[in-house]
Design an enzyme around this catalytic site. Structure first.
Site, short mmCIF file in Angstrom:
data_model
loop_
_atom_site.label_atom_id
_atom_site.label_comp_id
_atom_site.label_asym_id
_atom_site.label_seq_id
_atom_site.Cartn_x
_atom_site.Cartn_y
_atom_site.Cartn_z
N ALA A 109 3.03 -11.94 20.44
CA ALA A 109 3.12 -12.24 21.86
C ALA A 109 2.24 -13.43 22.27
CB ALA A 109 2.73 -11.01 22.67
N SER B 68 1.03 -15.79 19.57
CA SER B 68 1.20 -16.84 18.58
C SER B 68 2.17 -16.39 17.51
CB SER B 68 -0.15 -17.22 17.93
OG SER B 68 -0.66 -16.13 17.19
N GLY B 69 2.68 -17.38 16.78
CA GLY B 69 3.49 -17.11 15.60
C GLY B 69 2.81 -17.71 14.40
N ARG B 70 3.22 -17.25 13.22
CA ARG B 70 2.63 -17.81 12.02
C ARG B 70 3.62 -17.72 10.87
NH1 ARG B 70 -1.69 -13.39 9.72
NH2 ARG B 70 -0.40 -11.55 9.99
N HIS C 170 11.27 -5.68 13.41
CA HIS C 170 10.24 -5.26 14.35
C HIS C 170 8.90 -5.34 13.65
CE1 HIS C 170 8.36 -1.98 17.10
NE2 HIS C 170 8.05 -3.21 17.49
N ASP C 171 7.95 -6.03 14.25
CA ASP C 171 6.69 -6.26 13.55
C ASP C 171 5.94 -4.97 13.24
OD1 ASP C 171 5.95 -5.78 16.20
OD2 ASP C 171 5.02 -7.74 16.50
N THR C 172 6.11 -3.94 14.08
CA THR C 172 5.46 -2.67 13.76
C THR C 172 6.11 -2.02 12.55
OG1 THR C 172 4.93 -2.37 16.09
CG2 THR C 172 4.72 -0.45 14.68
N GLY D 208 -4.75 -6.77 13.75
CA GLY D 208 -5.91 -7.54 14.19
C GLY D 208 -7.17 -6.72 14.38
#
Length: 500
Positions: A15, A17-19, A246-248, A416
């Site tokens: 939400a 940043s991207g990487r 989905h990142d989760t 994080g």
């Protein structure tokens, strides 16, 4: 399965940043390295807060070029990102408008209509919607966003709805599809059948036929196309793999658990806390407790509660910096660790914290109301946030065990929050269980390993994938302090504030 080494790129969109992270390894060992990071900045457009999809895709392209230049040719790429938000495509495949941000208030009225009045909308209330989809009702859910689209002319022009990671995958591969782990977060999918809950969707006026066909993590979309592929240099373009989008879901793949007796806490802007199950649990108890049943890979279910995460601290830092203050998070954390614990508490689940702006003032008012404590300075605010997050995670983990009967022996913290040892210790203390922290980049690990498995390199089972995470990262362990009575009192304080 082969012993050959491969190199793949995980595109992880958050939400803020991207990487792009490169994973390189064999069936026995993998290493990950971040090669690029780019900002993700929403902005108001025509009165709606929207993401800049073009800028996101440009950041992806830059990151893939950096990956190719720094690490060498890529065998595959895959995208994961946040849930619920989507883009609308017209009949020519063009994006009609940038995806709306889940924090935009436009979905509030349909959410209130469904959940806040007898009979809901066309007979669909919160209980019926939960029974059909197993997803806790929040204003941010895709179902309420799509209901809100009826107030604009955009939905009338749409021929496809693509969740944000699926939109980026479409631009990379030219192939339309709806990946299941993210589809399950929409509030429109039946997790028992893995098909759209058309009866309730039709009653709410949500056109599920605009979603492209469902597809599972690990499928191949095809070779990367377009200018972004050409800029990677000569040779065969990388395959675009359908990741756990989905990142989760990707992060839970990356949980380095040795068995199934664990709870997970995936930390970031949100803290998603729960347990992994072989099947959904959709009961009145799970609905009343606010748990969602989200699809994981290999037929698993992520039974979890959305807990407000580091959003509160992120907003405080943004406010302090806008006021000209320099913020050193490490120094602030160390100072917070020297403050008395469980003295200043808030209910982080209070909807009053959902919107951006003036967060320090809102936290101070809430703390005075909840705990009778007047906060003074950044360290006290940070300690209040971390203690209160730990209380909310304690509630989520204990409720998940109570509702599912799942026995757990360890809490795995990923994302994080791993970088904040004070937070990790507080989670262990609050849950009364040993906590294992790591990896920080769990979503990238899950993304990379699903790609490796799709290419025939990594082991076939979920436990085998997780064993590669354990071998590839440093893990930190935290033992609980045994102060159960103090945490039980903190529970009482927070719960009493909800009743007020």
């Amino acid at each position: 399965m082969t012993d050959a080494a491969i190199r793949v790129a995980a595109i992880d969109l958050g939400a803020s940043s991207g990487r792009v992270v490169v994973g390189h390894g064999t069936s026995r060992h993998f290493v990950l390295r971040e090669v690029s990071r780019f900002a993700n900045r929403p902005r108001p457009v025509g009165g709606v807060l929207r993401w800049d999809a073009g800028a996101l895709f440009a950041g992806i392209g830059d990151g893939l070029r950096a990956a190719s230049q720094q690490a060498g040719p890529l065998a595959a790429v895959a995208v994961d990102g946040w849930a619920v938000d989507y883009g609308l495509l017209d009949g020519d495949g063009g994006l009609i408008a940038d995806p709306a941000h889940y924090r935009d208030p436009r979905s509030g009225p349909p959410f209130a209509a469904v959940t806040g009045r007898p009979g809901g909308v066309a007979g669909v209330d919160a209980a019926r919607l939960y029974e059909a989809t197993g997803i806790a009702s929040h204003p941010i859910n895709t179902v309420f966003q799509l209901m809100a689209e009826r107030e604009s002319a955009l939905i009338d022009r749409a021929r496809h709805v693509l969740l944000v990671p699926d939109l980026m995958t479409y631009w990379l591969s030219g192939q339309l599809g709806t990946e299941l782990t993210n589809a399950s977060t929409t509030g429109l999918l039946d997790p028992r059948t893995m098909s759209w809950a058309r009866e309730v969707a039709d009653a709410l006026g949500v056109p599920t036929d605009l979603f492209p066909p469902l597809r599972a993590a690990g499928e191949l979309a095809g070779p990367m196309i377009g200018p972004a592929a050409a800029e990677l240099g000569p040779g065969r373009p990388p395959q675009v793999v359908i990741g756990p989008s989905h990142d989760t879901a990707a992060a839970v793949v990356g949980v380095p658990a040795a068995d199934d007796t664990f709870a997970f806490v995936c930390t970031g802007t949100w803290a998603l806390a729960g347990v992994e199950l072989p099947a959904p649990v959709i009961t009145s108890a799970s609905r009343e407790a606010g748990f969602s049943n989200e699809a994981g890979i290999d037929g698993t279910t992520r039974f979890l509660r959305n807990v407000t995460g580091f959003w509160l601290l992120q907003e405080c830092v943004r406010q302090w910096e806008s006021e000209g203050r320099q913020v050193d998070l490490d120094e602030l954390r160390d100072a917070a660790g020297r403050r008395p614990g469980l003295r200043a508490l808030i209910d982080v689940q209070d909807p009053g914290f959902a919107a951006p702006g003036e967060m320090t003032q809102r936290i101070a008012r809430a703390c005075l109301r909840t705990s009778g404590v007047a906060l003074s300075g950044g360290a006290e605010i940070m300690r209040c946030i971390l203690d209160s997050m730990a209380v909310a995670i304690r509630h989520a983990v204990r409720d998940a065990v109570r509702i599912t009967g799942r026995g757990i022996r360890t809490v795995h913290i990923v994302g994080g929050g791993v970088a904040n040892p004070l937070f990790c210790q507080l989670v262990a203390d609050a849950c009364g269980l040993p906590a294992v922290a790591g990896p920080t980049e769990a979503a990238s690990w899950g993304n990379v390993l699903v790609q490796a498995r799709a290419l025939g390199v990594a082991g076939g089972s979920l436990p085998e994938l997780r064993s590669l995470v354990r071998r590839g990262v440093h893990l930190a362990s935290y033992q609980p302090d045994g102060e159960e009575a103090a945490w039980a009192r903190a529970d009482e304080i927070v719960l009493a504030s909800r009743g007020g």
